[in-house]
Design a protein around this motif. Sequence first.
Motif, mmCIF file in Angstrom:
data_model
loop_
_atom_site.group_PDB
_atom_site.id
_atom_site.type_symbol
_atom_site.label_atom_id
_atom_site.label_comp_id
_atom_site.label_asym_id
_atom_site.label_seq_id
_atom_site.Cartn_x
_atom_site.Cartn_y
_atom_site.Cartn_z
ATOM 1 N N GLN A 44 0.828 -1.207 0.000
ATOM 2 C CA GLN A 44 0.000 0.000 0.000
ATOM 3 C C GLN A 44 0.870 1.267 0.000
ATOM 4 O O GLN A 44 0.384 2.360 0.247
ATOM 5 C CB GLN A 44 -0.937 0.019 1.217
ATOM 6 N N PHE A 45 2.162 1.092 -0.259
ATOM 7 C CA PHE A 45 3.143 2.177 -0.315
ATOM 8 C C PHE A 45 3.298 2.919 1.012
ATOM 9 O O PHE A 45 3.566 4.107 1.052
ATOM 10 C CB PHE A 45 2.822 3.167 -1.449
ATOM 11 N N LYS A 46 3.125 2.186 2.112
ATOM 12 C CA LYS A 46 3.343 2.739 3.439
ATOM 13 C C LYS A 46 4.705 2.290 3.940
ATOM 14 O O LYS A 46 5.083 1.129 3.775
ATOM 15 C CB LYS A 46 2.263 2.259 4.413
ATOM 16 N N ALA A 47 5.433 3.227 4.519
ATOM 17 C CA ALA A 47 6.741 2.885 5.083
ATOM 18 C C ALA A 47 6.537 2.211 6.430
ATOM 19 O O ALA A 47 5.813 2.719 7.285
ATOM 20 C CB ALA A 47 7.583 4.142 5.247
ATOM 21 N N ILE A 48 7.158 1.058 6.591
ATOM 22 C CA ILE A 48 7.088 0.353 7.871
ATOM 23 C C ILE A 48 8.510 0.127 8.358
ATOM 24 O O ILE A 48 9.444 0.006 7.573
ATOM 25 C CB ILE A 48 6.320 -0.983 7.754
ATOM 26 N N GLY A 49 8.672 0.106 9.640
ATOM 27 C CA GLY A 49 9.996 -0.110 10.208
ATOM 28 C C GLY A 49 10.517 -1.495 9.905
ATOM 29 O O GLY A 49 9.755 -2.444 9.724
ATOM 30 N N SER A 50 11.822 -1.625 9.822
ATOM 31 C CA SER A 50 12.418 -2.922 9.516
ATOM 32 C C SER A 50 12.810 -3.689 10.770
ATOM 33 O O SER A 50 13.240 -4.819 10.692
ATOM 34 C CB SER A 50 13.650 -2.717 8.639
#
Length: 91
Positions: A44-50
Amino acid sequence: MVGVLGVVQASPSGKSPPMGNGHLPTKHEKESARIENVEIIDLQFKAIGSRKYKLEKLLDSNKCYGLRAREDLPLHDLFTYGGPGGDSCGI
């Protein structure tokens, strides 16, 4: 699976090009190419932490290239990479 990678291709003569800024990683992260604060972009083109994923270092050959994580930081926060390339760098 998510990958962060640098790829170089040897010429027909067998000479491999430099990677990053051409310097092997040292303990001084500003002396070689670096990646900081890794995030993953989902579908969904959301940045999530790695940080919720296990990151592993993988280096095919350390003869001409290097990959280094800072000892006081997790791999997610900062790693350096690169190298001068040269002759016979293959696996």
